[in-house]
Scaffold this motif. Structure first.
Motif, PDB file in Angstrom:
ATOM      1  N   SER A  55      22.971 -37.625  46.702  1.00 46.27           N
ATOM      2  CA  SER A  55      23.753 -37.246  45.521  1.00 46.27           C
ATOM      3  C   SER A  55      24.480 -38.456  44.921  1.00 46.27           C
ATOM      4  CB  SER A  55      24.763 -36.156  45.886  1.00 46.27           C
ATOM      5  OG  SER A  55      25.717 -36.643  46.816  1.00 46.27           O
ATOM      6  N   MET A  56      24.607 -39.524  45.701  1.00 48.32           N
ATOM      7  CA  MET A  56      25.251 -40.741  45.208  1.00 48.32           C
ATOM      8  C   MET A  56      24.274 -41.637  44.456  1.00 48.32           C
ATOM      9  SD  MET A  56      27.377 -41.585  48.698  1.00 48.32           S
ATOM     10  CE  MET A  56      28.015 -43.130  48.062  1.00 48.32           C
ATOM     11  N   LEU A  57      23.006 -41.332  44.550  1.00 43.35           N
ATOM     12  CA  LEU A  57      21.973 -42.213  44.024  1.00 43.35           C
ATOM     13  C   LEU A  57      22.086 -42.474  42.519  1.00 43.35           C
ATOM     14  CD1 LEU A  57      19.642 -43.825  45.184  1.00 43.35           C
ATOM     15  CD2 LEU A  57      18.130 -41.896  44.724  1.00 43.35           C
ATOM     16  N   PRO A  58      22.329 -41.471  41.683  1.00 47.44           N
ATOM     17  CA  PRO A  58      22.415 -41.772  40.238  1.00 47.44           C
ATOM     18  C   PRO A  58      23.555 -42.722  39.889  1.00 47.44           C
ATOM     19  CG  PRO A  58      23.099 -39.515  40.700  1.00 47.44           C
ATOM     20  CD  PRO A  58      22.465 -40.029  41.941  1.00 47.44           C
ATOM     21  N   TYR A  59      24.629 -42.731  40.685  1.00 48.62           N
ATOM     22  CA  TYR A  59      25.738 -43.649  40.435  1.00 48.62           C
ATOM     23  C   TYR A  59      25.349 -45.077  40.830  1.00 48.62           C
ATOM     24  CZ  TYR A  59      28.383 -39.346  39.927  1.00 48.62           C
ATOM     25  OH  TYR A  59      28.823 -38.120  39.509  1.00 48.62           O
ATOM     26  N   THR A  60      24.617 -45.186  41.919  1.00 46.76           N
ATOM     27  CA  THR A  60      24.172 -46.505  42.354  1.00 46.76           C
ATOM     28  C   THR A  60      23.187 -47.108  41.359  1.00 46.76           C
ATOM     29  OG1 THR A  60      24.448 -45.850  44.660  1.00 46.76           O
ATOM     30  CG2 THR A  60      23.064 -47.764  44.231  1.00 46.76           C
TER      31      THR A  60
END
Length: 248
Positions: free
Chosen positions: A225-230
Motif C-alpha cells: 500500500s506504500m508503493l504508490p507513494y514511493t
C-alpha cells in the motif's frame, strides 16, 4: 539646526572610519604562516530536497491487481540540523589555502505526499507525511582565497566539492535516499584572530550534483500500500544552507 545635526553625524561616521583603519596589536601574528594547522567544526544547517514527480503511475498492489494513482511529493518546511567535524588546512601561498574537513551532518526532511486519486470524507485530496532523517558523513575539499589580513580579521571566499555517505534510511519508509551523494559548495567567511585561538564563521550554500532518489527502494517495500507513494518521484536533488564555525 538640522544642518548641524547632519554635520555631527557625518563627523562621527568619518571618525569611526578613520579609527577602523588604524593598526592595532595583532593576535596570533604567525598562525597563518604555518604550512598546516588543525581545528574543530561546529554549526547548524538547513536541508532541502527538490523532487521531480513522476505524475500518473501504474503499479501492482498486494492482490496482484494493476492500479493507477497520481501522487506528488514535496518538502513542506525546513528544519535545522547540526554539524560537527574536524579540519586540516594547508597553506599554499599568502592568499590561497586548501582545506580538508571530515564532517557529520545530522538533519531531517519533512515530506508531504498529496494523493490526488484518493479523497477524504470531505472530498479533498488525501495526504501522508514522512520525516526523512539523514545522517551524512562527508569530507569536503575546499579551496580558500583570502584577502590580506588587517588587524585581527581577514575575509575570504571558498568553493569546493563534498562527497557524502548517507548512513540513514529505512526499508519501511515511503521514500529513501541513496547511500551516496556529492555536493558543490560555495561560501564566504571571515577569520577573527582572538588571543587564544582563531574563530572562523562561514556561510555556505551546497548543491547536490547527483540524483539522490533511491529507485530500488520500491523493490524492497513489504507493505504494497506504500508503493504508490514511493513511486511518486523520479528524481531528488538535495541542497543545504550551512552556518559553520571553525575553531583553530
Amino acid at each position: 539646526m538640522r544642518r548641524i545635526i547632519y554635520l555631527i553625524i557625518l563627523s562621527c561616521a568619518s571618525y569611526n572610519c578613520i579609527q577602523a583603519q588604524e593598526r592595532t596589536v595583532q593576535n596570533r601574528p604567525y598562525t597563518d604562516l604555518r604550512p598546516i594547522h588543525f581545528g574543530v567544526i561546529a554549526g547548524f544547517h538547513y536541508q532541502d530536497i527538490e523532487f521531480i514527480n513522476a505524475g500518473p503511475i501504474t503499479y501492482t498492489d498486494e492482490n496482484g491487481i494493476e492500479q493507477s494513482s497520481t501522487i506528488t511529493c514535496d518538502q513542506d518546511r525546513w528544519e535545522p540540523g547540526f554539524t560537527v567535524g574536524v579540519l586540516a588546512e594547508f597553506r599554499l601561498n599568502e592568499s590561497f589555502q586548501f582545506r580538508v574537513a571530515p564532517t557529520m551532518y545530522f538533519g531531517n526532511h519533512h515530506l508531504t505526499f498529496h494523493n490526488y486519486t484518493n479523497k477524504d470524507s470531505n472530498g479533498n485530496d488525501s495526504y501522508e507525511t514522512q520525516d526523512l532523517k539523514t545522517s551524512y558523513f562527508a569530507t569536503s575539499f575546499d579551496l580558500i582565497f583570502a584577502a590580506e589580513r588587517f588587524n585581527n580579521h581577514r575575509p575570504y571566499i571558498m568553493a569546493g566539492v563534498v562527497p557524502m555517505i548517507n548512513l540513514s534510511g529505512s526499508d519501511d519508509a515511503y521514500m529513501k535516499l541513496k547511500g551516496f551523494d556529492s555536493f558543490f559548495e560555495i561560501g564566504i567567511g571571515c577569520d577573527f584572530y582572538l588571543p587564544y585561538f582563531k574563530l572562523r564563521p562561514e556561510l555556505k550554500f551546497m548543491y547536490g550534483l547527483t540524483n539522490a532518489y533511491d529507485s530500488n527502494h520500491a523493490n524492497q517495500i513489504r507493505n504494497k500500500s506504500m508503493l504508490p507513494y514511493t513511486l511518486s518521484a523520479r528524481e531528488a536533488h538535495t541542497k543545504m544552507v550551512a552556518l559553520t564555525f571553525y575553531f583553530e
